[in-house]
Design a protein around this motif. Structure first.
Motif, PDB file in Angstrom:
ATOM      1  N   TYR A 107     -10.108   0.639 -10.049  1.00  0.00           N
ATOM      2  CA  TYR A 107      -9.555  -0.707  -9.914  1.00  0.00           C
ATOM      3  C   TYR A 107      -8.824  -1.050 -11.197  1.00  0.00           C
ATOM      4  CZ  TYR A 107      -9.401  -5.810 -10.044  1.00  0.00           C
ATOM      5  OH  TYR A 107      -8.992  -7.106 -10.169  1.00  0.00           O
TER       6      TYR A 107
ATOM      7  N   THR B  79       2.126  -6.580 -11.615  1.00  0.00           N
ATOM      8  CA  THR B  79       0.994  -6.217 -10.770  1.00  0.00           C
ATOM      9  C   THR B  79      -0.177  -7.128 -11.086  1.00  0.00           C
ATOM     10  OG1 THR B  79       1.692  -3.906 -10.658  1.00  0.00           O
ATOM     11  CG2 THR B  79      -0.603  -4.386 -10.136  1.00  0.00           C
TER      12      THR B  79
ATOM     13  N   SER C 220       1.185  -7.866  -6.099  1.00  0.00           N
ATOM     14  CA  SER C 220       2.135  -8.052  -7.190  1.00  0.00           C
ATOM     15  C   SER C 220       2.925  -9.337  -6.996  1.00  0.00           C
ATOM     16  CB  SER C 220       3.087  -6.858  -7.282  1.00  0.00           C
ATOM     17  OG  SER C 220       3.813  -6.706  -6.080  1.00  0.00           O
TER      18      SER C 220
ATOM     19  N   GLN D 158      -3.333   4.130  -2.357  1.00  0.00           N
ATOM     20  CA  GLN D 158      -3.244   3.074  -3.360  1.00  0.00           C
ATOM     21  C   GLN D 158      -2.903   1.764  -2.674  1.00  0.00           C
ATOM     22  OE1 GLN D 158      -0.364   1.288  -4.420  1.00  0.00           O
ATOM     23  NE2 GLN D 158      -0.642   0.809  -6.575  1.00  0.00           N
TER      24      GLN D 158
ATOM     25  N   HIS E 237      -2.075  -2.593  -3.737  1.00  0.00           N
ATOM     26  CA  HIS E 237      -1.816  -3.471  -4.875  1.00  0.00           C
ATOM     27  C   HIS E 237      -1.374  -4.849  -4.408  1.00  0.00           C
ATOM     28  CE1 HIS E 237       2.137  -1.734  -3.857  1.00  0.00           C
ATOM     29  NE2 HIS E 237       2.606  -2.937  -4.201  1.00  0.00           N
TER      30      HIS E 237
ATOM     31  N   GLN F  25      -4.754  -3.757  -8.509  1.00  0.00           N
ATOM     32  CA  GLN F  25      -4.512  -2.577  -7.689  1.00  0.00           C
ATOM     33  C   GLN F  25      -5.759  -1.716  -7.589  1.00  0.00           C
ATOM     34  OE1 GLN F  25      -1.508   0.079  -9.421  1.00  0.00           O
ATOM     35  NE2 GLN F  25      -1.771  -0.941 -11.369  1.00  0.00           N
ATOM     36  N   TYR F  26      -5.797  -0.936  -6.517  1.00  0.00           N
ATOM     37  CA  TYR F  26      -6.872   0.018  -6.263  1.00  0.00           C
ATOM     38  C   TYR F  26      -6.267   1.401  -6.057  1.00  0.00           C
ATOM     39  CZ  TYR F  26     -10.296  -3.718  -5.314  1.00  0.00           C
ATOM     40  OH  TYR F  26     -11.148  -4.794  -5.408  1.00  0.00           O
ATOM     41  N   TRP F  27      -6.987   2.434  -6.508  1.00  0.00           N
ATOM     42  CA  TRP F  27      -6.579   3.827  -6.287  1.00  0.00           C
ATOM     43  C   TRP F  27      -7.752   4.578  -5.664  1.00  0.00           C
ATOM     44  CZ3 TRP F  27      -6.204   1.482 -11.099  1.00  0.00           C
ATOM     45  CH2 TRP F  27      -4.912   1.242 -11.592  1.00  0.00           C
TER      46      TRP F  27
ATOM     47  N   ASP G  11      -6.319  -4.318 -13.205  1.00  0.00           N
ATOM     48  CA  ASP G  11      -5.650  -5.621 -13.238  1.00  0.00           C
ATOM     49  C   ASP G  11      -5.052  -5.802 -14.629  1.00  0.00           C
ATOM     50  OD1 ASP G  11      -7.799  -6.328 -14.888  1.00  0.00           O
ATOM     51  OD2 ASP G  11      -8.855  -7.413 -13.320  1.00  0.00           O
TER      52      ASP G  11
ATOM     53  N   TYR H 211     -11.794   3.719  -2.197  1.00  0.00           N
ATOM     54  CA  TYR H 211     -11.184   3.522  -3.513  1.00  0.00           C
ATOM     55  C   TYR H 211     -12.216   3.758  -4.605  1.00  0.00           C
ATOM     56  CZ  TYR H 211      -7.135   1.444  -1.234  1.00  0.00           C
ATOM     57  OH  TYR H 211      -6.021   1.240  -0.470  1.00  0.00           O
TER      58      TYR H 211
ATOM     59  N   SER I  61       0.846  -1.191   0.000  1.00  0.00           N
ATOM     60  CA  SER I  61       0.000   0.000   0.000  1.00  0.00           C
ATOM     61  C   SER I  61       0.879   1.238   0.000  1.00  0.00           C
ATOM     62  CB  SER I  61      -0.932   0.007   1.217  1.00  0.00           C
ATOM     63  OG  SER I  61      -0.177   0.048   2.420  1.00  0.00           O
TER      64      SER I  61
END
Length: 203
Positions: free
Chosen positions: A175, A135, A124, A120, A122, A138-140, A177, A172, A91
């Motif tokens: 998203y 990755t 990975s 953020q 993620h 992930q989320y933002w 991927d 968030y 994160s």
């Protein structure tokens, strides 16, 4: 006239502060509607930096930067295992804060801070000889509010050591991927509770 030799000049008060924290981060809630955070992210070891400028004695404005790392949650662990992958979760948070501090005694102080900023998270795969890290997802989004506080002990004139606790609330909105990134049609809020040690300077 010159000051008598026996008198020492007044020492200027510090104009800023810096802090380093290390501790555990424990997550709860949902990353998005219907997706419990424990399915994607596990508890993390968290490191953070904060610092800024004193606008008056005991009150400052500044920034925070936090990173975390650990194992992914239950669903992602199962996915990675089924695909022969070794996955890790991480994160990243960056934002602005206001900090207030008081002296409880000549050596003991207390402080609290409130902040808000970018967030953020993620999952990975590790870097290999054949390829760099990949990755998985992930989320933002936005850390709507980050609250923290603690007590510390002056171990020298410029260094203080103590314990801290904090909690942040994150929403968030995007998203991503391997298939690309998208804006989430609906959002949820999850919390990040932290507990650990803090070293601060110049306050």
């Amino acid at each position: 006239a010159a000051a008598p030799a026996s008198e020492e000049p007044a020492r200027a008060r510090p104009q800023g502060w810096g802090g380093v924290t290390m501790g555990g981060a424990f997550l709860s809630g949902q990353l998005e509607p219907g997706v419990d955070v424990g399915r994607i992210l596990g508890p993390q070891l968290s490191f953070s930096l904060d610092g800024g400028w004193l606008v008056r004695d005991g009150l400052g404005i500044g920034f925070y930067f936090a990173v975390g790392g650990g194992d992914p949650g239950s669903d992602v662990r199962a996915y990675c295992k089924a695909n022969g992958l070794s996955c890790s979760a991480g994160s990243f948070r960056l934002g602005a804060l206001v900090l207030s501090a008081v002296d409880l005694s000549p050596r003991v102080g207390a402080w609290w801070a409130v902040g808000t900023g970018f967030a953020q998270a993620h999952v990975s795969t590790p870097e290999t000889e054949d390829a760099g890290s990949q990755t998985v997802l992930q989320y933002w989004g936005w850390e709507m509010v980050r609250l923290a506080g603690g007590v510390d002990l002056g171990v020298s004139e410029l260094v203080r050591l103590g314990a801290f606790a904090g909690i942040g609330f994150i929403r968030y909105s995007r998203y991503g991927d391997a298939g690309g990134a998208l804006t989430l049609p609906a959002t949820s809020i999850h919390s990040v509770a932290e507990l650990g040690l803090r070293v601060s300077f110049w306050r």
